[in-house]
Design an enzyme around this catalytic site. Structure first.
Site, PDB file in Angstrom:
ATOM      1  N   ASN A 103       4.711  -7.891 -13.074  1.00 42.42           N
ATOM      2  CA  ASN A 103       5.455  -9.118 -13.383  1.00 42.42           C
ATOM      3  C   ASN A 103       6.860  -8.999 -12.808  1.00 42.42           C
ATOM      4  OD1 ASN A 103       6.834 -11.294 -14.512  1.00 42.42           O
ATOM      5  ND2 ASN A 103       5.698 -11.199 -16.428  1.00 42.42           N
ATOM      6  N   ASP A 104       7.054  -9.556 -11.620  1.00 37.94           N
ATOM      7  CA  ASP A 104       8.349  -9.434 -10.950  1.00 37.94           C
ATOM      8  C   ASP A 104       9.466 -10.181 -11.669  1.00 37.94           C
ATOM      9  OD1 ASP A 104       7.449  -7.790  -8.961  1.00 37.94           O
ATOM     10  OD2 ASP A 104       6.951  -9.412  -7.591  1.00 37.94           O
ATOM     11  N   CYS A 105       9.103 -10.972 -12.670  1.00 34.14           N
ATOM     12  CA  CYS A 105      10.118 -11.742 -13.395  1.00 34.14           C
ATOM     13  C   CYS A 105      10.520 -11.092 -14.716  1.00 34.14           C
ATOM     14  CB  CYS A 105       9.621 -13.167 -13.650  1.00 34.14           C
ATOM     15  SG  CYS A 105       9.384 -14.099 -12.138  1.00 34.14           S
ATOM     16  N   GLN A 160      15.329  -9.644  -8.790  1.00 29.57           N
ATOM     17  CA  GLN A 160      14.523  -8.476  -8.442  1.00 29.57           C
ATOM     18  C   GLN A 160      15.297  -7.408  -7.676  1.00 29.57           C
ATOM     19  OE1 GLN A 160      12.950 -11.764  -7.784  1.00 29.57           O
ATOM     20  NE2 GLN A 160      12.329 -11.455  -9.897  1.00 29.57           N
TER      21      GLN A 160
END
Length: 813
Positions: free
Chosen positions: A486-488, A503
């Site tokens: 989950n890059d968020c 990020q």
């Protein structure tokens, strides 16, 4: 009701989706090309083409976020008296007497009729050719002679799609073209550092042309009313700077009932440095002439199209299921596998939601995409694994993305996404099980593409596992780094500055306590695969070493990662729980439930069952399972981007389709076939297509990344279609876990998990140089194989041993 409006339907016999109304709720697109040369094409012939890299080798221009939507593309203006129209409706939007778009396997056919004239255009990229064919067939269906004026139109991009939209002080002075007969050549910047040019050709004499956009369109006109077309005569303009285009003018006379074909060819050429010019400032056109000669007649084009269709016949004959459920069969046999090819080609880089500029090929993305593609063309999957591993660092970390043109890591994004290394094991094991090719492990692969740094691919797998072991936090759980899958969820970026990237801005990367339960589950799943591989290779000591690390991780999850009814999601920078009943919002997350149930952590203690029940209770809704619940209603700066989205969208309680299959696989491993099928069907495009085309908005024949969740303003609305790991995960889930046909090192493992309503079904599966016809008799069982026969002989266990030739398998549950 608005939801009942339909814009198209499936044609399973022809493997096509047929769009019957050009005004779809969002442009519904297709992809042309399978290797090197690619095009995106919408149902109104919008989109663009590029060679290998949508950023650095963009051939035609496209305007994202434009008004009106999807302006620009491949246009054919037909002037019939005072009426001007297009077969794809746009851009003129003249009401048509008939419209149809058929999106097929790497081709699209758009047909329009107006005032007794039919115009049908077949768009495709021939195999092994750097060109897009546009075969236009004009037919006079009236009783009168038709005298038509035909204008083609393409707009050139100045190669680098980013600077094409930015560097106007240079761009408006660099555009250059050459015209030779019926071919318009785009040679901007060719005189200096570029060794490539493009061309747009038609296989008939032309009566005029235009190559300057403002001359053709008119400075203050729209694409809908180009000055040249309205006047009905070309200007024969030459582009010098400004915005170069390519437009042919052809006068066409059709007798009643007569048809004429015109082959338009959009091509790309590269020349050797010492063969760039045939005369001063005249480009060397030898390769262009050769390419044109290969596709200059209807017969040659029809043959190339037949070869493309045969290519897809072969690909889609590798795995084929007959269940009697058309909605399931069409997705498994056609559209899911087709989408897997597209995601393999593009990762997440070029769609109508991804501009092809900001993202390259993802490390984790490409490894996941492999599992949906490896059965189709294993040799390409093998090369992709080598390319991916070559962007790894000596400590096991890796670049998060790389550019497809150069295959080098993207420095502007860098690394530090701590789930990335595990995915290399995931992709490599899938390849070896499919092919039996253990030799890939002996391939010498560099670090960061640096010559002289090569080690074996197996060593890359080893350091991938070690990267997790060497980066554990205070609870002996994996440190999350910049982000996990989950890059968020940005636990090491505290940002109040809207100009910063969540990020890549690391304010507090040192001394962090931020740990990921998702990586913990992923480590156990891929670790088991790694241990099994080591045992297969006779590397007993390494297998034992890694098994100890896996056992320790399982204990850490049980001790520090369980919240009573579900698995925690993470610990933040300060060591506080995320995804806990103690939290005010986002008490439960889907990712850790998926991976920890896939890892079967705490199954005997009842943790897996409780986690899966919690997914049903708190995450499930009509359209799938949301990512977290309850949704965030305020920005939490120590969580980052996830809490910046409105409720129900994207990572903030949206239905992130990519991770629904993780829970479905968890259900399958737990033997809960009814629940697995229920979750699967809710995000199966063919089921969505039947229920709500207008609400869903995006293409009803492929999965999208995100469907708005139950907290959203419009639950069920889709976004970010086509390029999503959902494609590979849906394939992996249905083929290996629901239908239960799993490639293994020594054969095919049979282990279905089905709803109680399932009836007998047959899977035809090509596996290496064998072909198996496998019939499953569920008998109302959700899980468990009772008996298997291979060519009439009983088989011990659940693995059908591999042997060449054709085989018949009967499975009783």
């Amino acid at each position: 009701m608005e939801q009942q409006k339909r814009y198209g339907h499936f044609d399973d016999q022809h493997r096509e989706y047929v769009i019957t109304d050009p005004q779809t709720p969002w442009p519904w697109i297709n992809y042309l090309g399978n290797e090197d040369f690619f095009s995106l094409i919408s149902n109104t012939a919008g989109g663009y083409s590029f060679y290998k890299d949508a950023k650095f080798r963009r051939i035609t221009r496209y305007r994202y976020n434009n008004v009106p939507m999807d302006n620009g593309g491949r246009y054919f203006y037909i002037k019939d008296g005072d009426t001007v129209w297009n077969p794809g409706w746009k851009p003129c939007k003249t009401p048509l007497d008939f419209y149809e778009c058929r999106h097929g396997m790497s081709y699209t056919r758009v047909t329009g009729r107006k005032n007794g004239v039919e115009a049908s255009v077949l768009f495709f990229v021939p195999l092994k050719k750097w060109a897009e064919v546009q075969k236009l067939t004009l037919t006079n269906q009236s009783n009168e002679v038709k005298n038509l004026k035909l204008f083609s139109f393409e707009e050139w991009c100045l190669w680098n799609a980013a600077t094409d939209m930015e560097n106007f002080q240079r761009n408006f002075s660099t555009g250059e073209v050459e015209i030779e007969g019926s071919t318009i050549y785009h040679k901007t910047e060719y005189r200096e550092r570029r060794n490539h040019y493009a061309f747009y050709h038609v296989n008939t004499p032309i009566q005029g042309f235009d190559t300057d956009r403002e001359t053709f369109v008119g400075l203050y006109n729209e694409f809908a009313d180009p000055q040249v077309v309205i006047e009905g005569k070309p200007r024969n303009s030459h582009a010098h700077g400004w915005s170069p285009i390519a437009s042919h003018y052809i006068e066409v006379t059709l007798q009643p009932g007569e048809s004429k074909d015109f082959v338009f060819l959009l091509g790309y050429i590269e020349n050797e440095q010492d063969k760039k010019f045939s005369a001063p400032q005249v480009i060397n056109k030898d390769k262009a002439h050769a390419l044109i000669a290969e596709l200059d007649t209807t017969q040659k084009v029809d043959q190339a199209f037949a070869e493309l269709c045969q290519y897809w016949d072969a690909l889609l004959n590798i795995y084929n299921v007959r269940t009697g459920n058309d909605k399931l069969d069409r997705m498994v046999n056609i559209w899911n596998q087709y989408q897997c090819m597209v995601t393999f080609n593009f990762s997440r880089s070029a769609s109508f939601f991804e501009s092809g500029i900001g993202r390259g090929m993802g490390f984790r993305d490409s490894n996941q995409d492999l599992v949906g593609f490896v059965h189709q063309i294993p040799s390409r999957a093998r090369q992709r694994i080598i390319d991916i591993a070559s962007t790894q660092f000596p400590d096991g970390g890796c670049y998060h993305q790389y550019q497809p043109l150069t295959k080098r890591g993207n420095n502007d994004i860098g690394g530090g996404f701590n789930d990335d290394p595990c995915w290399l094991i995931f992709g490599t094991v899938a390849y070896i099980k499919e092919t039996g090719d253990f030799s890939i492990l002996d391939e010498m692969v560099p670090f960061d593409n640096q010559p002289g740094s090569e080690v074996t691919l197996f060593e890359h797998l080893k350091i991938s596992m070690d990267h997790v072991i060497n980066n554990l936090g205070p609870h002996m759980l994996p440190l999350i780094g910049r982000a996990d899958w989950n890059d968020c969820l940005n636990l090491n970026c505290f940002s109040w500055d809207p100009n910063e990237s969540f990020q890549t801005t690391e304010n507090v990367s040192e001394g962090t306590k931020a740990e990921s339960l998702m990586i913990a589950g992923l480590f156990v799943v891929t670790g088991k695969d790694y241990v099994a591989l080591c045992q297969k290779l006779g590397k007993t000591q390494e297998a034992e070493r890694m098994q100890k690390a896996i056992d320790a991780m399982i204990e850490a999850v049980k001790k520090h990662g369980w919240d009573g009814e579900w698995y925690l999601r993470a610990y933040d920078f300060y060591g506080n729980k995320i995804g806990s009943n103690e939290c005010e919002e986002a008490k439960i997350f889907i990712e850790s439930q998926g991976w920890c149930t896939m890892a079967e952590i705490g199954a005997q203690e009842g943790m897996v069952a409780k986690s899966l029940d919690s997914c049903k209770k708190y995450l499930e809704c009509e359209h799938g399972m949301v990512l977290n619940n309850p949704a965030f209603t305020k920005y939490i700066y120590e969580y980052g981007e996830i809490s910046s989205y409105p409720e129900g969208y994207k990572e903030n309680a949206g239905i992130f389709c990519h991770n629904n299959p993780w829970v479905i696989i968890g259900e399958c491993l737990a033997g809960r076939g009814n629940d697995a099928w229920s979750h699967y069907a809710k995000i199966l495009p063919s089921y969505v297509e039947e229920k709500y085309q207008t609400l869903h908005k995006v293409e009803p024949y492929v999965n999208c990344q995100m469907v708005a969740g139950k907290d959203a303003f419009k639950p069920g609305e889709g976004k970010n279609s086509w390029l999503t790991g959902t494609a590979a995960w849906m394939w992996y889930t249905v083929s290996e876990f629901i239908l239960g046909i799993k490639p293994d090192y020594d054969g095919i493992r049979i282990d279905p998990c089905l709803p109680q309503t399932a009836t007998d079904y047959t899977v035809q599966r090509k596996f290496r140089d064998a072909e198996y016809e496998i019939t499953i008799h569920p008998n109302g069982a959700q899980k468990g194989v009772k008996a298997i026969t291979l060519d009439g002989q009983p088989v011990d266990g659940t693995v059908i041993p591999y042997s060449a030739g054709k085989h018949v398998v009967e499975v009783t549950m």
